[in-house]
Design a protein around this motif. Structure first.
Motif, PDB file in Angstrom:
ATOM      1  N   ARG A 293      23.738 -21.881  24.965  1.00 38.66           N
ATOM      2  CA  ARG A 293      25.155 -21.934  25.366  1.00 38.66           C
ATOM      3  C   ARG A 293      25.450 -20.869  26.410  1.00 38.66           C
ATOM      4  N   GLN A 294      24.887 -19.669  26.221  1.00 38.57           N
ATOM      5  CA  GLN A 294      25.104 -18.584  27.178  1.00 38.57           C
ATOM      6  C   GLN A 294      24.480 -18.923  28.527  1.00 38.57           C
ATOM      7  N   VAL A 295      23.279 -19.486  28.503  1.00 39.14           N
ATOM      8  CA  VAL A 295      22.607 -19.877  29.746  1.00 39.14           C
ATOM      9  C   VAL A 295      23.412 -20.955  30.454  1.00 39.14           C
ATOM     10  N   LEU A 296      23.876 -21.949  29.702  1.00 44.34           N
ATOM     11  CA  LEU A 296      24.683 -23.022  30.291  1.00 44.34           C
ATOM     12  C   LEU A 296      25.963 -22.463  30.908  1.00 44.34           C
ATOM     13  N   SER A 297      26.609 -21.569  30.201  1.00 42.32           N
ATOM     14  CA  SER A 297      27.843 -20.962  30.702  1.00 42.32           C
ATOM     15  C   SER A 297      27.578 -20.191  31.990  1.00 42.32           C
ATOM     16  N   ALA A 298      26.489 -19.436  32.020  1.00 39.02           N
ATOM     17  CA  ALA A 298      26.139 -18.679  33.232  1.00 39.02           C
ATOM     18  C   ALA A 298      25.850 -19.624  34.393  1.00 39.02           C
ATOM     19  N   LYS A 299      25.150 -20.702  34.113  1.00 40.77           N
ATOM     20  CA  LYS A 299      24.848 -21.689  35.179  1.00 40.77           C
ATOM     21  C   LYS A 299      26.129 -22.336  35.689  1.00 40.77           C
TER      22      LYS A 299
ATOM     23  N   ALA B  85      14.947 -18.699   7.622  1.00 41.68           N
ATOM     24  CA  ALA B  85      14.484 -18.018   8.840  1.00 41.68           C
ATOM     25  C   ALA B  85      14.547 -18.976  10.032  1.00 41.68           C
ATOM     26  N   GLU B  86      14.123 -20.230   9.806  1.00 44.97           N
ATOM     27  CA  GLU B  86      14.178 -21.235  10.871  1.00 44.97           C
ATOM     28  C   GLU B  86      15.622 -21.519  11.270  1.00 44.97           C
ATOM     29  N   LEU B  87      16.521 -21.558  10.283  1.00 46.93           N
ATOM     30  CA  LEU B  87      17.941 -21.772  10.554  1.00 46.93           C
ATOM     31  C   LEU B  87      18.497 -20.665  11.432  1.00 46.93           C
ATOM     32  N   VAL B  88      18.189 -19.419  11.101  1.00 48.03           N
ATOM     33  CA  VAL B  88      18.654 -18.277  11.898  1.00 48.03           C
ATOM     34  C   VAL B  88      18.101 -18.370  13.319  1.00 48.03           C
ATOM     35  N   GLN B  89      16.809 -18.732  13.415  1.00 49.81           N
ATOM     36  CA  GLN B  89      16.188 -18.854  14.737  1.00 49.81           C
ATOM     37  C   GLN B  89      16.860 -19.962  15.552  1.00 49.81           C
ATOM     38  N   LEU B  90      17.114 -21.110  14.930  1.00 51.48           N
ATOM     39  CA  LEU B  90      17.769 -22.217  15.637  1.00 51.48           C
ATOM     40  C   LEU B  90      19.174 -21.832  16.097  1.00 51.48           C
ATOM     41  N   GLU B  91      19.926 -21.158  15.236  1.00 54.03           N
ATOM     42  CA  GLU B  91      21.270 -20.724  15.619  1.00 54.03           C
ATOM     43  C   GLU B  91      21.217 -19.764  16.794  1.00 54.03           C
ATOM     44  N   ASP B  92      20.223 -18.852  16.789  1.00 55.28           N
ATOM     45  CA  ASP B  92      20.052 -17.919  17.914  1.00 55.28           C
ATOM     46  C   ASP B  92      19.708 -18.676  19.198  1.00 55.28           C
ATOM     47  N   GLU B  93      18.819 -19.660  19.087  1.00 52.10           N
ATOM     48  CA  GLU B  93      18.443 -20.446  20.263  1.00 52.10           C
ATOM     49  C   GLU B  93      19.641 -21.212  20.814  1.00 52.10           C
ATOM     50  N   ILE B  94      20.435 -21.789  19.925  1.00 54.09           N
ATOM     51  CA  ILE B  94      21.631 -22.528  20.364  1.00 54.09           C
ATOM     52  C   ILE B  94      22.598 -21.591  21.066  1.00 54.09           C
TER      53      ILE B  94
END
Length: 163
Positions: free
Chosen positions: A54-60, A41-50
């Motif tokens: 990445r999406q936020v960085l790309s938008a910025k 569950a933590e792995l899935v959460q970390l992958e989602d956060e990453i």
């Protein structure tokens, strides 16, 4: 909790040997089913956060490009500005000024020296041309050229006559 979260935030990425150590170790036999489920569950959460980061960085980054375009800034302009600033900074250094002065002075000296050499060579050629030896040589060359002209004229006349 905050101290624990800060411990998870590393400033340096994993090195190759660290990744090898983590991937080669087999911890699955030491974990209970409940711990495995929590880690998954933590792995899935970390992958989602990453992915989100990445999406936020790309938008910025896109927003940054848009702002630069609106301001008329582009890569070429930035490079020109950086080059101009670096060139100006270099020209204001003491070493550059001293080198420039030295080379300028050396250039003036070299120009004067070449001018003097050219004048001396011209004078020598003038003196040589007026010398009796050169006059004699010049007369011999003129005589030889005249003799060759006469010879070739006769020969071409004789060849034309034979045809």
């Amino acid at each position: 909790m905050e101290a624990q979260a800060q411990g998870l935030l590393e400033t340096e990425p994993l090195q190759g040997r660290d990744e090898d150590a983590v991937t080669s170790a087999d911890f699955s036999s030491m974990l209970s089913e409940e711990e495995k489920e929590e880690l998954k569950a933590e792995l899935v959460q970390l992958e989602d956060e990453i992915t989100t980061l990445r999406q936020v960085l790309s938008a910025k980054e896109r927003h940054l490009v848009e702002i630069k375009q609106k301001l008329g800034m582009n890569l070429m302009n930035e490079l020109k500005q950086n080059f101009s600033k670096s060139w100006h900074d270099m020209q204001t250094t003491t070493a550059y000024k001293k080198t420039h002065e030295t080379l300028s002075h050396a250039g003036q000296k070299a120009t004067a020296a070449f001018s003097n050499v050219g004048t001396a060579i011209s004078k020598k050629f003038g003196d040589m041309r007026n010398s009796p030896t050169f006059k004699s040589f010049e007369e011999r060359v003129e005589t030889t050229v005249t003799s060759l002209k006469v010879f070739f004229r006769r020969r071409s006349y004789e060849e034309a006559k034979e045809e």
